[in-house]
Design a protein around this motif. Structure first.
Motif, PDB file in Angstrom:
ATOM      1  N   UNK A   1      39.189  44.106  43.854  1.00 60.45           N
ATOM      2  CA  UNK A   1      40.302  43.158  43.801  1.00 60.45           C
ATOM      3  C   UNK A   1      40.255  42.287  42.555  1.00 60.45           C
ATOM      4  N   UNK A   2      39.069  41.999  42.041  1.00 63.72           N
ATOM      5  CA  UNK A   2      38.964  41.233  40.803  1.00 63.72           C
ATOM      6  C   UNK A   2      39.584  42.009  39.649  1.00 63.72           C
ATOM      7  N   UNK A   3      39.452  43.332  39.678  1.00 63.00           N
ATOM      8  CA  UNK A   3      40.084  44.158  38.648  1.00 63.00           C
ATOM      9  C   UNK A   3      41.593  44.212  38.835  1.00 63.00           C
ATOM     10  N   UNK A   4      42.023  44.313  40.081  1.00 65.48           N
ATOM     11  CA  UNK A   4      43.452  44.441  40.365  1.00 65.48           C
ATOM     12  C   UNK A   4      44.203  43.122  40.222  1.00 65.48           C
ATOM     13  N   UNK A   5      43.540  42.030  40.570  1.00 68.30           N
ATOM     14  CA  UNK A   5      44.170  40.712  40.534  1.00 68.30           C
ATOM     15  C   UNK A   5      43.279  39.769  39.720  1.00 68.30           C
ATOM     16  N   UNK A   6      43.290  39.885  38.405  1.00 65.06           N
ATOM     17  CA  UNK A   6      42.385  39.071  37.578  1.00 65.06           C
ATOM     18  C   UNK A   6      42.617  37.566  37.718  1.00 65.06           C
ATOM     19  N   UNK A   7      43.808  37.158  38.078  1.00 67.59           N
ATOM     20  CA  UNK A   7      44.082  35.729  38.200  1.00 67.59           C
ATOM     21  C   UNK A   7      43.583  35.149  39.522  1.00 67.59           C
ATOM     22  N   UNK A   8      43.261  35.997  40.473  1.00 68.25           N
ATOM     23  CA  UNK A   8      42.770  35.523  41.770  1.00 68.25           C
ATOM     24  C   UNK A   8      41.320  35.075  41.636  1.00 68.25           C
TER      25      UNK A   8
ATOM     26  N   UNK B   1      43.711  42.707  54.598  1.00 68.78           N
ATOM     27  CA  UNK B   1      43.617  41.252  54.737  1.00 68.78           C
ATOM     28  C   UNK B   1      43.701  40.553  53.384  1.00 68.78           C
ATOM     29  N   UNK B   2      42.961  41.066  52.408  1.00 65.70           N
ATOM     30  CA  UNK B   2      42.992  40.446  51.079  1.00 65.70           C
ATOM     31  C   UNK B   2      44.359  40.588  50.421  1.00 65.70           C
ATOM     32  N   UNK B   3      44.954  41.754  50.527  1.00 62.58           N
ATOM     33  CA  UNK B   3      46.286  41.938  49.929  1.00 62.58           C
ATOM     34  C   UNK B   3      47.296  41.006  50.565  1.00 62.58           C
ATOM     35  N   UNK B   4      47.267  40.886  51.878  1.00 61.70           N
ATOM     36  CA  UNK B   4      48.190  39.977  52.564  1.00 61.70           C
ATOM     37  C   UNK B   4      47.941  38.532  52.143  1.00 61.70           C
ATOM     38  N   UNK B   5      46.681  38.139  52.021  1.00 59.26           N
ATOM     39  CA  UNK B   5      46.364  36.776  51.616  1.00 59.26           C
ATOM     40  C   UNK B   5      46.831  36.502  50.188  1.00 59.26           C
ATOM     41  N   UNK B   6      46.644  37.461  49.297  1.00 61.93           N
ATOM     42  CA  UNK B   6      47.027  37.256  47.906  1.00 61.93           C
ATOM     43  C   UNK B   6      48.537  37.274  47.723  1.00 61.93           C
TER      44      UNK B   6
ATOM     45  N   UNK C   1      27.663  43.256  53.607  1.00 62.28           N
ATOM     46  CA  UNK C   1      27.739  42.572  52.311  1.00 62.28           C
ATOM     47  C   UNK C   1      28.042  43.551  51.183  1.00 62.28           C
ATOM     48  N   UNK C   2      27.457  44.749  51.240  1.00 59.66           N
ATOM     49  CA  UNK C   2      27.734  45.758  50.213  1.00 59.66           C
ATOM     50  C   UNK C   2      29.203  46.152  50.217  1.00 59.66           C
ATOM     51  N   UNK C   3      29.755  46.332  51.409  1.00 54.22           N
ATOM     52  CA  UNK C   3      31.168  46.686  51.525  1.00 54.22           C
ATOM     53  C   UNK C   3      32.053  45.551  51.019  1.00 54.22           C
ATOM     54  N   UNK C   4      31.746  44.321  51.408  1.00 52.49           N
ATOM     55  CA  UNK C   4      32.523  43.170  50.947  1.00 52.49           C
ATOM     56  C   UNK C   4      32.463  43.037  49.426  1.00 52.49           C
ATOM     57  N   UNK C   5      31.296  43.228  48.858  1.00 53.50           N
ATOM     58  CA  UNK C   5      31.141  43.150  47.403  1.00 53.50           C
ATOM     59  C   UNK C   5      31.982  44.220  46.718  1.00 53.50           C
ATOM     60  N   UNK C   6      31.971  45.422  47.257  1.00 53.21           N
ATOM     61  CA  UNK C   6      32.771  46.523  46.705  1.00 53.21           C
ATOM     62  C   UNK C   6      34.261  46.188  46.723  1.00 53.21           C
ATOM     63  N   UNK C   7      34.735  45.670  47.835  1.00 49.61           N
ATOM     64  CA  UNK C   7      36.151  45.323  47.965  1.00 49.61           C
ATOM     65  C   UNK C   7      36.511  44.174  47.029  1.00 49.61           C
ATOM     66  N   UNK C   8      35.676  43.144  46.984  1.00 48.45           N
ATOM     67  CA  UNK C   8      35.946  41.985  46.126  1.00 48.45           C
ATOM     68  C   UNK C   8      35.975  42.400  44.662  1.00 48.45           C
ATOM     69  N   UNK C   9      35.033  43.213  44.222  1.00 50.17           N
ATOM     70  CA  UNK C   9      34.989  43.646  42.823  1.00 50.17           C
ATOM     71  C   UNK C   9      36.231  44.453  42.460  1.00 50.17           C
TER      72      UNK C   9
ATOM     73  N   UNK D   1      49.603  48.087  37.687  1.00 51.86           N
ATOM     74  CA  UNK D   1      50.782  48.308  38.520  1.00 51.86           C
ATOM     75  C   UNK D   1      50.719  49.673  39.199  1.00 51.86           C
ATOM     76  N   UNK D   2      50.429  50.716  38.420  1.00 51.73           N
ATOM     77  CA  UNK D   2      50.364  52.063  38.981  1.00 51.73           C
ATOM     78  C   UNK D   2      49.247  52.198  40.008  1.00 51.73           C
ATOM     79  N   UNK D   3      48.122  51.557  39.751  1.00 58.70           N
ATOM     80  CA  UNK D   3      47.015  51.614  40.701  1.00 58.70           C
ATOM     81  C   UNK D   3      47.394  50.954  42.018  1.00 58.70           C
ATOM     82  N   UNK D   4      48.009  49.779  41.939  1.00 55.14           N
ATOM     83  CA  UNK D   4      48.441  49.090  43.155  1.00 55.14           C
ATOM     84  C   UNK D   4      49.422  49.939  43.946  1.00 55.14           C
TER      85      UNK D   4
END
Length: 102
Positions: A61-68, A95-100, A51-59, A19-22
């Motif tokens: 978000x996986x920590x921030x939104x484990x259910x996604x 974009x990812x935050x808006x989608x989630x 691809x490196x940037x996308x992987x960084x962002x996705x990883x 929560x605090x991180x978000x």
């Protein structure tokens, strides 16, 4: 800025740290947006693998939104782009935050 520290807290404290991180990231973006209106910064263009940037962002978000269920699928070896890496990263995060949240 302090993303590594906050990611460590997230892993250690779980939900509260998430929560605090978000909120910290949201506030940081708000301040950056306000600052960009009063003091526009020149683009820092560079060539990098998208691809490196996308992987960084996705990883992150996986920590921030484990259910996604976030999966990155791509073909080929490289996808180099010439852009401002930080600004493009912010676009991808938005974009990812808006989608989630939709």
């Amino acid at each position: 800025i302090y993303l590594d520290f906050f990611l460590s807290l997230l892993l250690f404290f779980g939900g509260i740290a998430s929560f605090f991180l978000k909120e910290a990231l949201r506030l940081e973006r708000l301040l950056e947006n306000l600052s960009s209106y009063t003091h526009p910064k020149p683009l820092k263009l560079s060539l990098f693998d998208l691809r490196d940037l996308l992987t960084e962002v996705i990883e992150t978000f996986k920590l921030l939104y484990p259910s996604a269920d976030l999966v990155l699928n791509y073909k080929g070896e490289e996808f180099n782009v010439y852009s401002d890496r930080d600004k493009l990263k912010q676009v991808l995060i938005n974009l990812l935050e808006n989608a989630l949240q939709a």
